[in-house]
Design an enzyme around this catalytic site. Structure first.
Site, PDB file in Angstrom:
ATOM      1  N   LYS A  65       0.843  -1.212   0.000  1.00 32.88           N
ATOM      2  CA  LYS A  65       0.000   0.000   0.000  1.00 32.88           C
ATOM      3  C   LYS A  65       0.874   1.256   0.000  1.00 32.88           C
ATOM      4  O   LYS A  65       0.665   2.179  -0.810  1.00 32.88           O
ATOM      5  CB  LYS A  65      -0.932  -0.015   1.221  1.00 32.88           C
ATOM      6  N   THR A  66       1.848   1.306   0.895  1.00 32.86           N
ATOM      7  CA  THR A  66       2.750   2.465   0.963  1.00 32.86           C
ATOM      8  C   THR A  66       3.581   2.578  -0.309  1.00 32.86           C
ATOM      9  O   THR A  66       3.811   3.684  -0.822  1.00 32.86           O
ATOM     10  CB  THR A  66       3.677   2.352   2.189  1.00 32.86           C
ATOM     11  N   ASP A 110      -1.039   6.905   6.565  1.00 33.13           N
ATOM     12  CA  ASP A 110      -1.047   5.461   6.812  1.00 33.13           C
ATOM     13  C   ASP A 110      -1.903   5.166   8.051  1.00 33.13           C
ATOM     14  O   ASP A 110      -2.012   5.999   8.955  1.00 33.13           O
ATOM     15  CB  ASP A 110       0.387   4.974   7.018  1.00 33.13           C
ATOM     16  N   THR A 159      -5.302  -1.163   7.341  1.00 38.85           N
ATOM     17  CA  THR A 159      -5.399  -2.622   7.446  1.00 38.85           C
ATOM     18  C   THR A 159      -6.733  -3.026   8.059  1.00 38.85           C
ATOM     19  O   THR A 159      -7.038  -4.210   8.150  1.00 38.85           O
ATOM     20  CB  THR A 159      -4.260  -3.174   8.329  1.00 38.85           C
ATOM     21  N   ARG A 219       6.571  -8.348   1.804  1.00 37.94           N
ATOM     22  CA  ARG A 219       7.385  -7.916   2.951  1.00 37.94           C
ATOM     23  C   ARG A 219       8.009  -9.115   3.651  1.00 37.94           C
ATOM     24  O   ARG A 219       9.192  -9.102   4.025  1.00 37.94           O
ATOM     25  CB  ARG A 219       6.527  -7.110   3.937  1.00 37.94           C
TER      26      ARG A 219
END
Length: 333
Positions: A65-66, A110, A159, A219
């Site tokens: 997302k980032t 975020d 999230t 990740r």
């Protein structure tokens, strides 16, 4: 290797996320539907001479997302200011961020679901009308002033989509996009790209071994890649499939990506509760894990693999869980 080259590599290593972050659409692997939609959104806005509309990304952590927010800023040639929901504690914090934006800037928030509700109310007119309403003073002498804001694009990530209020969700007129888990092949391509950036010589079998244990999450895959690299370096081993197996065994990650906490949950359900069903509170007490950790961190991946079922009566281990852990399946409950 020269001193300057060593310095650059050390600098990159200390900011590994930025180093591995894609800088073009072609570098960004996966999420094809979202990428295609964003290209149209950004391309149309550029042709009209407008700024892109507000965008919301949601989904489990570690899916990019980032990274997408950074990519949008880079591809559109705009500056991006970064903050998070918990960091904006007062209305003044939000006002300071928004009034210091230049026309066309992007602000990335975020974990926006953790934004204070009072601040959220102030954000509505800023997103919709480009104005900021601030109350000065208290009681009868209080007055409202309205500040005009430069045109900006808000990109938000969360999230926990269910915790975002409906009025806030509706103001993301550019689109709300759900991040999907990655396939093993996509994870493998991400790992090969990361290995190339980090100057790691690997073979495809090693990357496949990491990919199938990476919980479909980039990740996690990059984390495993770094740890396997460290293991190979310390033990003077070649970075191959066998080295990956040994390194991940040391991390207690098995061949399908379960760690010790995951296996402990399944073992307790099978051994102490005859495979279930068992309630969340009971399971948390039996494993000494917090309920939220079980529900939000441990369970989703096991449910996705078909190892665990959530029923109205509680959690139940499936036949696949018995077989994976080497227990004899005694029959349907």
């Amino acid at each position: 290797m020269s001193k300057d080259e060593k310095t650059n590599i050390n600098k990159d290593e200390s900011h590994l996320d930025q180093t591995l972050r894609p800088s073009t659409w072609d570098d960004y692997i996966g999420q094809k539907v979202i990428k295609d939609n964003l290209k149209i959104l950004l391309g149309a806005a550029e042709e009209r001479g407008h700024i892109p509309e507000h965008i919301l990304f949601y989904g489990p952590p570690g899916l990019g997302k980032t990274t997408l927010a950074h990519l949008i800023a880079k591809e559109s040639g705009r500056q991006m200011k970064i903050t998070s929901g918990p960091a904006i504690e007062k209305v003044g914090d939000l006002a300071s961020i928004l009034t210091n934006l230049a026309p066309g800037d992007i602000i990335f928030i975020d974990e926006i679901h953790r934004l204070n509700k009072m601040i959220e109310e102030v954000l509505y007119p800023a997103m919709e009308s480009g104005v900021l309403d601030i109350i000065i003073g208290k009681g009868p002498s209080a007055r409202t002033i309205q500040l005009d804001l430069p045109p900006f694009t808000l990109i938000a990530a969360t999230t926990r989509m269910a915790l975002i209020s409906s009025p806030l969700r509706s103001r993301f007129s550019g689109g709300t996009f759900r991040m999907e888990f990655y396939s093993e092949e996509e994870i493998k391509q991400i790992l090969l790209r990361s290995a190339k950036i980090l100057n790691i010589e690997v073979d495809e079998e090693a990357m496949e071994e990491i990919a199938k244990r990476s919980r479909f999450t980039p990740r996690t895959a990059n984390y495993f890649l770094k740890r396997c690299r460290d293991f190979a370096q310390v033990h003077k081993n070649k970075f191959d499939k066998e080295t990956v197996k040994k390194a991940l065994a040391l991390l207690e990650v098995d061949e399908i990506g379960l760690n010790s906490a995951d296996r402990k949950i399944l073992e307790i359900i099978i051994e102490k509760f005859n495979g279930g069903p068992v309630g969340l509170k009971t399971l948390a007490a039996a494993t000494s894990e917090e309920e939220a950790t079980i529900e939000e961190v441990i369970e989703p991946y096991m449910i996705q693999l078909g190892l665990l079922e959530r029923t109205a009566r509680g959690r139940t281990a499936t036949r696949k869980a018995y077989e994976h852990l080497g227990f004899e399946f005694v029959g349907e409950k």
